[in-house]
Motif scaffolding. Sequence first.
Motif, PDB file in Angstrom:
ATOM      1  N   VAL A  32     -33.068   4.245  25.594  1.00  0.00           N
ATOM      2  CA  VAL A  32     -31.802   4.964  25.759  1.00  0.00           C
ATOM      3  C   VAL A  32     -31.631   5.921  24.584  1.00  0.00           C
ATOM      4  CG1 VAL A  32     -29.281   4.733  25.903  1.00  0.00           C
ATOM      5  CG2 VAL A  32     -30.756   2.989  26.934  1.00  0.00           C
ATOM      6  N   THR A  33     -31.277   7.150  24.880  1.00  0.00           N
ATOM      7  CA  THR A  33     -31.064   8.140  23.831  1.00  0.00           C
ATOM      8  C   THR A  33     -29.620   8.607  23.835  1.00  0.00           C
ATOM      9  OG1 THR A  33     -33.326   8.931  24.011  1.00  0.00           O
ATOM     10  CG2 THR A  33     -31.772  10.390  22.951  1.00  0.00           C
ATOM     11  N   ILE A  34     -29.053   8.701  22.639  1.00  0.00           N
ATOM     12  CA  ILE A  34     -27.705   9.248  22.489  1.00  0.00           C
ATOM     13  C   ILE A  34     -27.837  10.646  21.910  1.00  0.00           C
ATOM     14  CG2 ILE A  34     -25.482   8.988  21.326  1.00  0.00           C
ATOM     15  CD1 ILE A  34     -26.188   5.960  21.119  1.00  0.00           C
ATOM     16  N   VAL A  35     -27.346  11.630  22.635  1.00  0.00           N
ATOM     17  CA  VAL A  35     -27.373  13.006  22.134  1.00  0.00           C
ATOM     18  C   VAL A  35     -25.938  13.487  21.981  1.00  0.00           C
ATOM     19  CG1 VAL A  35     -29.600  13.536  23.215  1.00  0.00           C
ATOM     20  CG2 VAL A  35     -27.486  14.080  24.440  1.00  0.00           C
ATOM     21  N   GLY A  36     -25.761  14.464  21.116  1.00  0.00           N
ATOM     22  CA  GLY A  36     -24.428  15.009  20.916  1.00  0.00           C
ATOM     23  C   GLY A  36     -24.458  15.934  19.728  1.00  0.00           C
ATOM     24  N   PRO A  37     -23.495  16.852  19.666  1.00  0.00           N
ATOM     25  CA  PRO A  37     -23.463  17.795  18.551  1.00  0.00           C
ATOM     26  C   PRO A  37     -23.168  17.082  17.227  1.00  0.00           C
ATOM     27  CG  PRO A  37     -21.505  18.044  19.934  1.00  0.00           C
ATOM     28  CD  PRO A  37     -22.395  17.070  20.635  1.00  0.00           C
ATOM     29  N   SER A 208     -28.553  18.536  33.936  1.00  0.00           N
ATOM     30  CA  SER A 208     -27.876  19.446  34.867  1.00  0.00           C
ATOM     31  C   SER A 208     -26.362  19.224  34.905  1.00  0.00           C
ATOM     32  CB  SER A 208     -28.465  19.281  36.270  1.00  0.00           C
ATOM     33  OG  SER A 208     -28.297  17.947  36.692  1.00  0.00           O
ATOM     34  N   ALA A 209     -25.853  18.275  34.116  1.00  0.00           N
ATOM     35  CA  ALA A 209     -24.402  18.004  34.126  1.00  0.00           C
ATOM     36  C   ALA A 209     -23.644  19.129  33.422  1.00  0.00           C
ATOM     37  CB  ALA A 209     -24.116  16.676  33.420  1.00  0.00           C
ATOM     38  N   PRO A 210     -22.520  19.567  34.012  1.00  0.00           N
ATOM     39  CA  PRO A 210     -21.732  20.647  33.410  1.00  0.00           C
ATOM     40  C   PRO A 210     -21.285  20.321  31.970  1.00  0.00           C
ATOM     41  CG  PRO A 210     -20.798  19.979  35.543  1.00  0.00           C
ATOM     42  CD  PRO A 210     -21.984  19.119  35.303  1.00  0.00           C
ATOM     43  N   GLU A 211     -20.935  19.036  31.709  1.00  0.00           N
ATOM     44  CA  GLU A 211     -20.464  18.648  30.368  1.00  0.00           C
ATOM     45  C   GLU A 211     -21.570  18.848  29.335  1.00  0.00           C
ATOM     46  OE1 GLU A 211     -18.733  15.638  33.344  1.00  0.00           O
ATOM     47  OE2 GLU A 211     -20.609  16.735  33.035  1.00  0.00           O
ATOM     48  N   TYR A 212     -22.789  18.509  29.752  1.00  0.00           N
ATOM     49  CA  TYR A 212     -23.934  18.653  28.854  1.00  0.00           C
ATOM     50  C   TYR A 212     -24.189  20.134  28.585  1.00  0.00           C
ATOM     51  CZ  TYR A 212     -28.816  18.529  27.307  1.00  0.00           C
ATOM     52  OH  TYR A 212     -29.975  18.694  26.600  1.00  0.00           O
ATOM     53  N   ARG A 213     -24.145  20.928  29.645  1.00  0.00           N
ATOM     54  CA  ARG A 213     -24.396  22.368  29.492  1.00  0.00           C
ATOM     55  C   ARG A 213     -23.315  23.030  28.654  1.00  0.00           C
ATOM     56  NH1 ARG A 213     -27.753  24.806  34.302  1.00  0.00           N
ATOM     57  NH2 ARG A 213     -29.355  23.204  34.276  1.00  0.00           N
ATOM     58  N   ALA A 214     -22.091  22.531  28.789  1.00  0.00           N
ATOM     59  CA  ALA A 214     -20.999  23.093  27.983  1.00  0.00           C
ATOM     60  C   ALA A 214     -21.266  22.847  26.499  1.00  0.00           C
ATOM     61  CB  ALA A 214     -19.670  22.474  28.397  1.00  0.00           C
ATOM     62  N   LEU A 215     -21.845  21.696  26.175  1.00  0.00           N
ATOM     63  CA  LEU A 215     -22.120  21.370  24.768  1.00  0.00           C
ATOM     64  C   LEU A 215     -23.382  22.045  24.251  1.00  0.00           C
ATOM     65  CD1 LEU A 215     -21.425  17.522  24.516  1.00  0.00           C
ATOM     66  CD2 LEU A 215     -20.159  19.341  23.385  1.00  0.00           C
ATOM     67  N   PHE A 216     -24.417  22.089  25.091  1.00  0.00           N
ATOM     68  CA  PHE A 216     -25.738  22.474  24.586  1.00  0.00           C
ATOM     69  C   PHE A 216     -26.311  23.727  25.236  1.00  0.00           C
ATOM     70  CE2 PHE A 216     -25.743  17.779  24.023  1.00  0.00           C
ATOM     71  CZ  PHE A 216     -25.703  17.800  22.642  1.00  0.00           C
ATOM     72  N   GLY A 217     -25.585  24.315  26.191  1.00  0.00           N
ATOM     73  CA  GLY A 217     -26.146  25.467  26.886  1.00  0.00           C
ATOM     74  C   GLY A 217     -27.195  25.010  27.884  1.00  0.00           C
ATOM     75  N   THR A 218     -27.893  25.956  28.481  1.00  0.00           N
ATOM     76  CA  THR A 218     -28.829  25.602  29.548  1.00  0.00           C
ATOM     77  C   THR A 218     -30.271  25.754  29.093  1.00  0.00           C
ATOM     78  OG1 THR A 218     -28.668  27.858  30.307  1.00  0.00           O
ATOM     79  CG2 THR A 218     -27.260  26.245  31.391  1.00  0.00           C
ATOM     80  N   GLY A 219     -30.471  26.062  27.825  1.00  0.00           N
ATOM     81  CA  GLY A 219     -31.815  26.402  27.364  1.00  0.00           C
ATOM     82  C   GLY A 219     -32.790  25.239  27.326  1.00  0.00           C
ATOM     83  N   THR A 220     -32.307  24.002  27.471  1.00  0.00           N
ATOM     84  CA  THR A 220     -33.225  22.881  27.288  1.00  0.00           C
ATOM     85  C   THR A 220     -33.989  22.512  28.556  1.00  0.00           C
ATOM     86  OG1 THR A 220     -31.394  21.416  27.714  1.00  0.00           O
ATOM     87  CG2 THR A 220     -31.927  21.833  25.418  1.00  0.00           C
ATOM     88  N   GLY A 221     -33.541  23.025  29.699  1.00  0.00           N
ATOM     89  CA  GLY A 221     -34.244  22.702  30.954  1.00  0.00           C
ATOM     90  C   GLY A 221     -35.695  23.126  30.917  1.00  0.00           C
ATOM     91  N   GLY A 222     -35.910  24.363  30.473  1.00  0.00           N
ATOM     92  CA  GLY A 222     -37.273  24.887  30.384  1.00  0.00           C
ATOM     93  C   GLY A 222     -38.102  24.096  29.392  1.00  0.00           C
ATOM     94  N   ALA A 223     -37.481  23.729  28.293  1.00  0.00           N
ATOM     95  CA  ALA A 223     -38.195  22.984  27.254  1.00  0.00           C
ATOM     96  C   ALA A 223     -38.580  21.599  27.765  1.00  0.00           C
ATOM     97  CB  ALA A 223     -37.331  22.874  26.011  1.00  0.00           C
ATOM     98  N   LEU A 224     -37.712  21.044  28.605  1.00  0.00           N
ATOM     99  CA  LEU A 224     -37.996  19.730  29.185  1.00  0.00           C
ATOM    100  C   LEU A 224     -39.290  19.810  30.006  1.00  0.00           C
ATOM    101  CD1 LEU A 224     -36.527  16.962  29.320  1.00  0.00           C
ATOM    102  CD2 LEU A 224     -35.518  17.686  31.455  1.00  0.00           C
ATOM    103  N   ALA A 225     -39.376  20.864  30.808  1.00  0.00           N
ATOM    104  CA  ALA A 225     -40.568  21.063  31.639  1.00  0.00           C
ATOM    105  C   ALA A 225     -41.808  21.286  30.759  1.00  0.00           C
ATOM    106  CB  ALA A 225     -40.367  22.266  32.548  1.00  0.00           C
TER     107      ALA A 225
END
Length: 241
Positions: A32-37, A208-225
């Motif tokens: 389990v990972t906890i992420v956050g600003p 893909s959750a809106p709350e996550y994107r609001a905090l971190f933007g959408t740039g991590t999707g590509g990095a995940l891949a």
Amino acid sequence: MNLISVKGLAVSYGANAVLQNVSMHVAPGEIVTIVGPNGSGKTSLLKAIIGALQPAAGEVTRRPDLRIGYVPQRLHIDPTLPITVGRFMRLTDRVDRKACTKALETAGVPDLFNRQMSQLSGGQFQRVLLARALINQPDILLLDEATQGLDQPGSAAFYRQIEAVRAETGCAILMISHELHVVMSASDRVICLNGHVCCEGTPAVVASAPEYRALFGTGTGGALALYRHDHDHHHHHEAAE
């Protein structure tokens, strides 16, 4: 039975509420990972879980006799201090050499026993800290930003090692990190924290959750891949050797 359960946790420093109504759990063998600003209460949550901090409200339940291994951020060791890895491993625990060697093996650094701590690379140093946390065969490993100061490939390699540790020992892992894409792809479940639990679920759901994107933007999707690709590539490469 869960290894750790947190219900309705609140943590305050004076009048400043850092965490409110946080509930989460870690099941046996789960990553389990906890992420956050920064300032989102991640470290406070970890402190409450290990019992180093008294919550203002709510409760933390640890399974009876739960063995916890803790991997700190970066430990500073005086570079002029002559201390070998083997000696460092036995500083606080009276453990035999065999247990140390086994733990170093599991952490992916089997041949470092006689090396000076001051001569290790950043990645080797973190793996020695990991080995030290593994000595008492914990049920769960807690990692607090354990790859701070490592570069991206170094972090990715460290988290692959964490997955290997889980595969070998079956121990659960709870990590705090700001390196989103790297840890997310190594996780079964991600909890996005910002004073409260914003969202949680599998890496794909959280990314893909809106709350996550609001905090971190959408740039991590590509990095995940990208990480996933590296990951597969890495394993094929190993098999070919």
